[in-house]
Scaffold this motif. Structure first.
Motif, PDB file in Angstrom:
ATOM      1  N   ILE A  77      66.144  37.183  37.331  1.00  0.00           N
ATOM      2  CA  ILE A  77      65.115  37.786  38.192  1.00  0.00           C
ATOM      3  C   ILE A  77      65.772  38.444  39.406  1.00  0.00           C
ATOM      4  O   ILE A  77      65.403  39.556  39.799  1.00  0.00           O
ATOM      5  CB  ILE A  77      64.064  36.730  38.606  1.00  0.00           C
ATOM      6  N   LYS A  78      66.776  37.805  39.984  1.00  0.00           N
ATOM      7  CA  LYS A  78      67.461  38.371  41.157  1.00  0.00           C
ATOM      8  C   LYS A  78      68.236  39.637  40.794  1.00  0.00           C
ATOM      9  O   LYS A  78      68.385  40.531  41.625  1.00  0.00           O
ATOM     10  CB  LYS A  78      68.407  37.338  41.783  1.00  0.00           C
ATOM     11  N   LYS A  79      68.706  39.737  39.533  1.00  0.00           N
ATOM     12  CA  LYS A  79      69.377  40.968  39.073  1.00  0.00           C
ATOM     13  C   LYS A  79      68.365  42.119  39.055  1.00  0.00           C
ATOM     14  O   LYS A  79      68.684  43.240  39.437  1.00  0.00           O
ATOM     15  CB  LYS A  79      69.946  40.789  37.660  1.00  0.00           C
ATOM     16  N   MET A  80      67.137  41.839  38.600  1.00  0.00           N
ATOM     17  CA  MET A  80      66.080  42.854  38.535  1.00  0.00           C
ATOM     18  C   MET A  80      65.574  43.214  39.921  1.00  0.00           C
ATOM     19  O   MET A  80      65.292  44.356  40.205  1.00  0.00           O
ATOM     20  CB  MET A  80      64.876  42.337  37.738  1.00  0.00           C
ATOM     21  N   ASP A  81      65.401  42.180  40.753  1.00  0.00           N
ATOM     22  CA  ASP A  81      64.810  42.358  42.074  1.00  0.00           C
ATOM     23  C   ASP A  81      65.563  41.477  43.075  1.00  0.00           C
ATOM     24  O   ASP A  81      65.254  40.301  43.225  1.00  0.00           O
ATOM     25  CB  ASP A  81      63.329  41.968  42.031  1.00  0.00           C
ATOM     26  N   PRO A  82      66.561  42.055  43.750  1.00  0.00           N
ATOM     27  CA  PRO A  82      67.351  41.266  44.701  1.00  0.00           C
ATOM     28  C   PRO A  82      66.508  40.635  45.820  1.00  0.00           C
ATOM     29  O   PRO A  82      66.936  39.671  46.443  1.00  0.00           O
ATOM     30  CB  PRO A  82      68.338  42.280  45.285  1.00  0.00           C
ATOM     31  N   ASN A  83      65.310  41.174  46.059  1.00  0.00           N
ATOM     32  CA  ASN A  83      64.440  40.639  47.106  1.00  0.00           C
ATOM     33  C   ASN A  83      63.439  39.604  46.600  1.00  0.00           C
ATOM     34  O   ASN A  83      62.565  39.177  47.351  1.00  0.00           O
ATOM     35  CB  ASN A  83      63.681  41.780  47.789  1.00  0.00           C
ATOM     36  N   ALA A  84      63.547  39.221  45.328  1.00  0.00           N
ATOM     37  CA  ALA A  84      62.622  38.235  44.759  1.00  0.00           C
ATOM     38  C   ALA A  84      62.666  36.946  45.565  1.00  0.00           C
ATOM     39  O   ALA A  84      63.734  36.496  45.983  1.00  0.00           O
ATOM     40  CB  ALA A  84      62.993  37.959  43.303  1.00  0.00           C
ATOM     41  N   LYS A  85      61.478  36.382  45.785  1.00  0.00           N
ATOM     42  CA  LYS A  85      61.365  35.120  46.524  1.00  0.00           C
ATOM     43  C   LYS A  85      61.068  34.006  45.529  1.00  0.00           C
ATOM     44  O   LYS A  85      60.011  34.008  44.892  1.00  0.00           O
ATOM     45  CB  LYS A  85      60.254  35.233  47.566  1.00  0.00           C
ATOM     46  N   VAL A  86      62.017  33.079  45.406  1.00  0.00           N
ATOM     47  CA  VAL A  86      61.890  31.999  44.426  1.00  0.00           C
ATOM     48  C   VAL A  86      62.108  30.650  45.102  1.00  0.00           C
ATOM     49  O   VAL A  86      63.087  30.467  45.824  1.00  0.00           O
ATOM     50  CB  VAL A  86      62.908  32.176  43.275  1.00  0.00           C
ATOM     51  N   ILE A  87      61.160  29.741  44.856  1.00  0.00           N
ATOM     52  CA  ILE A  87      61.282  28.356  45.316  1.00  0.00           C
ATOM     53  C   ILE A  87      61.491  27.500  44.078  1.00  0.00           C
ATOM     54  O   ILE A  87      60.686  27.538  43.146  1.00  0.00           O
ATOM     55  CB  ILE A  87      60.009  27.892  46.053  1.00  0.00           C
TER      56      ILE A  87
END
Length: 121
Positions: free
Chosen positions: A69-79
């Motif tokens: 997910i971070k590769k697709m969207d470096p700004n992704a917010k994941v908990i």
């Protein structure tokens, strides 16, 4: 506008518990995934504002899904959410880009505090 949240956990019971905590507090759950592969696919189609991610799942674990997910969207917010509160898992998750880590069983106040701090409410 309500923030869109995606729940990722292989336990439907855990997703239901988390959904109830979030909806009571005014958040919108846009989708749920039962494993990391679904999480990556659903992230592409739903573009949630925040993802809660279990670590131990079949097919693709939470840390693997987080990396994709971070590769697709470096700004992704994941908990990350896991019953395994071991220091190594927490550190690995944070190194992979998770913003916070919540230990199961869920404490509603802790969940909401984490979400508010991550999405800036």
């Amino acid at each position: 506008m309500s923030k869109k949240i995606m729940l990722v956990d292989d336990s439907s019971f855990m997703r239901l518990m988390l959904r109830k905590i979030l909806e009571v507090n005014g958040y919108t759950v846009v989708c749920e995934a039962a494993n990391g592969l679904e999480a990556v696919e659903f992230y592409k189609t739903h573009t949630p504002d925040l993802v809660t991610m279990d670590i131990t799942m079949d097919q693709l674990d939470g840390i693997g899904a987080l990396i994709e997910i971070k590769k697709m969207d470096p700004n992704a917010k994941v908990i990350m959410c896991s019953a395994m509160g071991q220091q190594a898992m927490v550190m690995e998750s944070l190194k992979a880009g998770a913003i916070d880590f919540i230990v199961k069983p869920f404490n509603a106040d802790r969940v909401i505090h984490s979400i508010k701090s991550v999405i800036g409410e």
